[in-house]
Design a protein around this motif. Structure first.
Motif, PDB file in Angstrom:
ATOM      1  N   THR A   1      20.302 -16.632  -0.045  1.00  0.00           N
ATOM      2  CA  THR A   1      20.441 -15.731   1.078  1.00  0.00           C
ATOM      3  C   THR A   1      21.216 -16.602   2.347  1.00  0.00           C
ATOM      4  OG1 THR A   1      18.245 -16.480   2.020  1.00  0.00           O
ATOM      5  CG2 THR A   1      18.217 -14.386   0.329  1.00  0.00           C
ATOM      6  N   GLY A   2      20.973 -17.803   2.207  1.00  0.00           N
ATOM      7  CA  GLY A   2      21.390 -18.604   3.353  1.00  0.00           C
ATOM      8  C   GLY A   2      20.308 -18.820   4.473  1.00  0.00           C
ATOM      9  N   VAL A   3      19.351 -18.065   4.345  1.00  0.00           N
ATOM     10  CA  VAL A   3      18.135 -18.137   5.291  1.00  0.00           C
ATOM     11  C   VAL A   3      17.227 -18.999   4.803  1.00  0.00           C
ATOM     12  CG1 VAL A   3      16.357 -17.008   6.309  1.00  0.00           C
ATOM     13  CG2 VAL A   3      18.322 -15.657   5.644  1.00  0.00           C
ATOM     14  N   LEU A   4      17.060 -20.593   5.384  1.00  0.00           N
ATOM     15  CA  LEU A   4      16.518 -21.551   4.982  1.00  0.00           C
ATOM     16  C   LEU A   4      14.941 -21.452   5.010  1.00  0.00           C
ATOM     17  CD1 LEU A   4      18.710 -24.143   7.196  1.00  0.00           C
ATOM     18  CD2 LEU A   4      18.327 -24.247   4.550  1.00  0.00           C
ATOM     19  N   LEU A   5      14.488 -20.775   6.028  1.00  0.00           N
ATOM     20  CA  LEU A   5      12.967 -20.693   6.023  1.00  0.00           C
ATOM     21  C   LEU A   5      12.851 -19.115   5.863  1.00  0.00           C
ATOM     22  CD1 LEU A   5      12.116 -22.885   9.264  1.00  0.00           C
ATOM     23  CD2 LEU A   5      12.071 -23.512   6.817  1.00  0.00           C
ATOM     24  N   HIS A   6      12.603 -18.886   4.419  1.00  0.00           N
ATOM     25  CA  HIS A   6      12.438 -17.310   4.002  1.00  0.00           C
ATOM     26  C   HIS A   6      11.070 -17.063   3.696  1.00  0.00           C
ATOM     27  CE1 HIS A   6      13.388 -13.481   2.664  1.00  0.00           C
ATOM     28  NE2 HIS A   6      14.582 -13.457   2.754  1.00  0.00           N
ATOM     29  N   THR A   7      10.148 -16.442   4.588  1.00  0.00           N
ATOM     30  CA  THR A   7       9.034 -15.933   4.389  1.00  0.00           C
ATOM     31  C   THR A   7       8.764 -15.435   3.242  1.00  0.00           C
ATOM     32  OG1 THR A   7       8.541 -15.876   6.766  1.00  0.00           O
ATOM     33  CG2 THR A   7       6.691 -15.008   5.477  1.00  0.00           C
ATOM     34  N   ASN A   8       9.571 -14.665   2.547  1.00  0.00           N
ATOM     35  CA  ASN A   8       9.289 -14.150   1.166  1.00  0.00           C
ATOM     36  C   ASN A   8       9.444 -15.054  -0.031  1.00  0.00           C
ATOM     37  OD1 ASN A   8       9.328 -11.906   2.975  1.00  0.00           O
ATOM     38  ND2 ASN A   8      10.992 -10.685   1.712  1.00  0.00           N
ATOM     39  N   MET A   9      10.017 -16.136   0.413  1.00  0.00           N
ATOM     40  CA  MET A   9      10.249 -17.317  -0.706  1.00  0.00           C
ATOM     41  C   MET A   9       9.476 -18.580  -0.220  1.00  0.00           C
ATOM     42  SD  MET A   9      14.087 -16.588  -1.843  1.00  0.00           S
ATOM     43  CE  MET A   9      14.878 -15.557  -0.664  1.00  0.00           C
ATOM     44  N   GLY A  10       8.363 -18.381   0.567  1.00  0.00           N
ATOM     45  CA  GLY A  10       7.528 -19.720   0.754  1.00  0.00           C
ATOM     46  C   GLY A  10       8.120 -20.509   1.838  1.00  0.00           C
ATOM     47  N   ARG A  11       8.872 -19.819   2.762  1.00  0.00           N
ATOM     48  CA  ARG A  11       9.414 -20.935   3.885  1.00  0.00           C
ATOM     49  C   ARG A  11      10.235 -22.082   3.472  1.00  0.00           C
ATOM     50  NH1 ARG A  11       4.966 -19.909   8.446  1.00  0.00           N
ATOM     51  NH2 ARG A  11       5.308 -17.642   9.003  1.00  0.00           N
ATOM     52  N   ALA A  12       9.615 -23.324   4.054  1.00  0.00           N
ATOM     53  CA  ALA A  12      10.256 -24.546   3.815  1.00  0.00           C
ATOM     54  C   ALA A  12      10.202 -24.837   2.102  1.00  0.00           C
ATOM     55  CB  ALA A  12       9.966 -25.536   4.620  1.00  0.00           C
ATOM     56  N   PRO A  13      11.262 -25.409   1.500  1.00  0.00           N
ATOM     57  CA  PRO A  13      11.428 -25.600   0.214  1.00  0.00           C
ATOM     58  C   PRO A  13      10.739 -27.224   0.066  1.00  0.00           C
ATOM     59  CG  PRO A  13      13.624 -26.026   1.050  1.00  0.00           C
ATOM     60  CD  PRO A  13      12.934 -25.218   2.133  1.00  0.00           C
ATOM     61  N   LEU A  14      10.104 -27.454  -0.989  1.00  0.00           N
ATOM     62  CA  LEU A  14       9.282 -28.745  -1.114  1.00  0.00           C
ATOM     63  C   LEU A  14       9.243 -29.126  -2.394  1.00  0.00           C
ATOM     64  CD1 LEU A  14       7.702 -30.030   1.084  1.00  0.00           C
ATOM     65  CD2 LEU A  14       5.656 -29.031   0.406  1.00  0.00           C
ATOM     66  N   ALA A  15       9.805 -30.375  -2.600  1.00  0.00           N
ATOM     67  CA  ALA A  15       9.632 -31.053  -3.752  1.00  0.00           C
ATOM     68  C   ALA A  15       8.279 -31.914  -3.776  1.00  0.00           C
ATOM     69  CB  ALA A  15      10.924 -31.731  -4.167  1.00  0.00           C
ATOM     70  N   THR A  16       7.429 -31.397  -4.832  1.00  0.00           N
ATOM     71  CA  THR A  16       5.988 -32.136  -4.799  1.00  0.00           C
ATOM     72  C   THR A  16       5.793 -32.305  -6.344  1.00  0.00           C
ATOM     73  OG1 THR A  16       3.821 -32.532  -4.097  1.00  0.00           O
ATOM     74  CG2 THR A  16       4.859 -30.270  -4.086  1.00  0.00           C
TER      75      THR A  16
END
Ligand SMILES: *Cc1c(COP(=O)(O)O)cnc(C)c1O
Length: 423
Positions: A58-73
């Protein structure tokens, strides 16, 4: 022909990863609908309701529907020293992990971690000003989204809202009068309006001025930019941050407590941080609500990784900052390669956004693959769901939010699709 039994139908898909009770439920629905021959589709629907990875195009970096910030853990959920002091063998504090490190990273005396910024604000207000009056500018009595309404949070924390100024203009004198006229003022609250902006004839009171009022100053900063100078980015502060305030400077200017989200501009897991004066942070930590709001070791571990990356000044180790700062030409080249390999779409300039309810007017130059028509449903149906943006009858896949490791998935999804009239 009689339909198969529920049990036989459920067992026919024992190869799926779904546990038997879920297959039985799906089989019952399929038979009730007279659609047992389409049982695979029912199974797939159950699978797709589970939490799973998606590709954010989507180009929306912090997308609430997709868990906001991406995180590699990649954390092991085995035993940890969550509340164990390895030096003494005695009980330790879970706040001495991520909380302590984040305090160092933003220059606070102390910091603690809770489940989200909403609970951070509620806990901070309850610990510092329960049963007392709290002046807030009328221009900051906002709703942030998802039902976070400042007046309601204040009420839930047991404080009495004292409205100050007007919607568009509030002056320091308005706060001085509120404090003089009310005997029970225990703190002043300043709220970052985040997704809302007043333009034109407007005036608000800054942190520095509010800190001279002689009562504790609590600031709900929301988005959690750690430091105005962004020392973790090689190129320094990006222009799209506009005038976004930061935690370190808000504390320097005299705030006693600052609350912010862990999964907005901080780029961490869902969490909320309370940072500030040690004595006031300690009051929050000792409050009974702390027990309700405290996160577990998966969150604290993921946040600790993020805090360590900030202390190392290694923005590339924080997926949000890595994605946000890739130069636009790099994204264009990746888009060209996908278009060439799949034979679908064309490359266009695009505007990504930070999202997350912060910086409503900010855009980040980006590149997208544009395909005529609305193909969002087909893309969402892909094995790894691809979430695209549709604008004026065209589908856009914005490269800014796509992990480069997923370019191959995009390529094969486009190549395998028979998107009508495109190839
Ligand atoms: C986003 C935001 C919140 C809520 O944060 P959560 O972490 O989603 O609970 C609260 N206050 C402000 C100013 C915000 O921007």
């Amino acid at each position: 022909m009689r339909p198969p039994s529920v049990d036989a139908l459920a067992r026919s898909r024992a190869d799926s990863h779904l546990p038997h009770p879920l297959l039985v439920e799906a089989a019952r629905s399929a038979i009730a609908d007279g659609a047992h021959e389409q049982f695979d589709a029912y199974v797939e629907r159950v699978e797709r309701r589970l939490l799973s990875r998606v590709i954010n195009a989507t180009g929306v970096l912090l997308h609430t529907n997709m868990g906001r910030a991406p995180l590699a853990t990649n954390r092991n959920a085995g035993y940890t020293n969550l509340e164990l002091d390895l030096d003494t063998g005695a009980r330790g504090s879970r706040q001495e992990r991520a909380g302590l490190l984040l305090a160092k990273a933003c220059g606070a005396e102390a910091a603690i971690v809770v489940n989200n910024c909403a609970s951070a604000v509620m806990l901070g207000l309850a610990a510092v000003a329960k049963g007392s009056g709290v002046p807030v500018s009328r221009g900051e009595l906002v709703e942030i989204g998802g039902g976070f309404r400042v007046p309601e949070v204040l009420e839930q924390s047991g404080c009495r809202l004292v409205e100050v100024g007007t919607t568009n203009r509030t002056r320091l004198a308005d706060f001085e009068r509120a404090i003089a006229e009310n005997q029970d003022i225990a703190a002043v609250l300043k709220v970052h309006p985040s997704n809302y902006r007043i333009e034109g004839f407007q005036q608000s009171v800054g942190v520095k001025a509010l800190s001279t009022l002689g009562v504790p100053l609590i600031v709900d900063l929301g988005s959690g930019l750690l430091d105005e100078a962004c020392p973790w980015l090689e190129g320094g502060r990006p222009g799209w941050l506009l005038d976004e305030p930061a935690v370190r400077q808000t504390l320097d200017q005299g705030a006693d407590l600052v609350m912010f989200s862990g999964d907005k501009l901080l780029g961490g897991p869902q969490s909320g941080i309370i940072a500030g004066r040690a004595e006031m942070v300690e009051r929050c930590a000792r409050h009974p609500l702390m027990r309700t709001f405290r996160p577990g070791d998966l969150v604290i571990g993921a946040l600790q990784d993020v805090a360590l990356a900030y202390l190392r000044r290694d923005g590339d180790a924080i997926p949000f900052w890595a994605m946000a700062t890739i130069p636009q030409p790099v994204l264009s080249r990746r888009a060209e390669a996908i278009v060439a390999a799949s034979g679908i779409g064309m490359v266009v300039d695009s505007e990504a956004t930070p999202g997350g309810g912060s910086l409503p007017t900010a855009t980040i130059a980006s590149a997208a693959i544009e395909i005529a028509g609305d193909h969002s449903t087909e893309l969402r149906d892909h094995t790894t769901p691809i979430i695209a943006r549709v604008h004026e009858g065209r589908t856009l896949l914005d490269l800014r939010t796509i992990d480069p490791a997923d370019d191959a998935i995009i390529t094969s999804a486009l190549a395998a699709s028979r998107l009508e009239g495109l190839a």
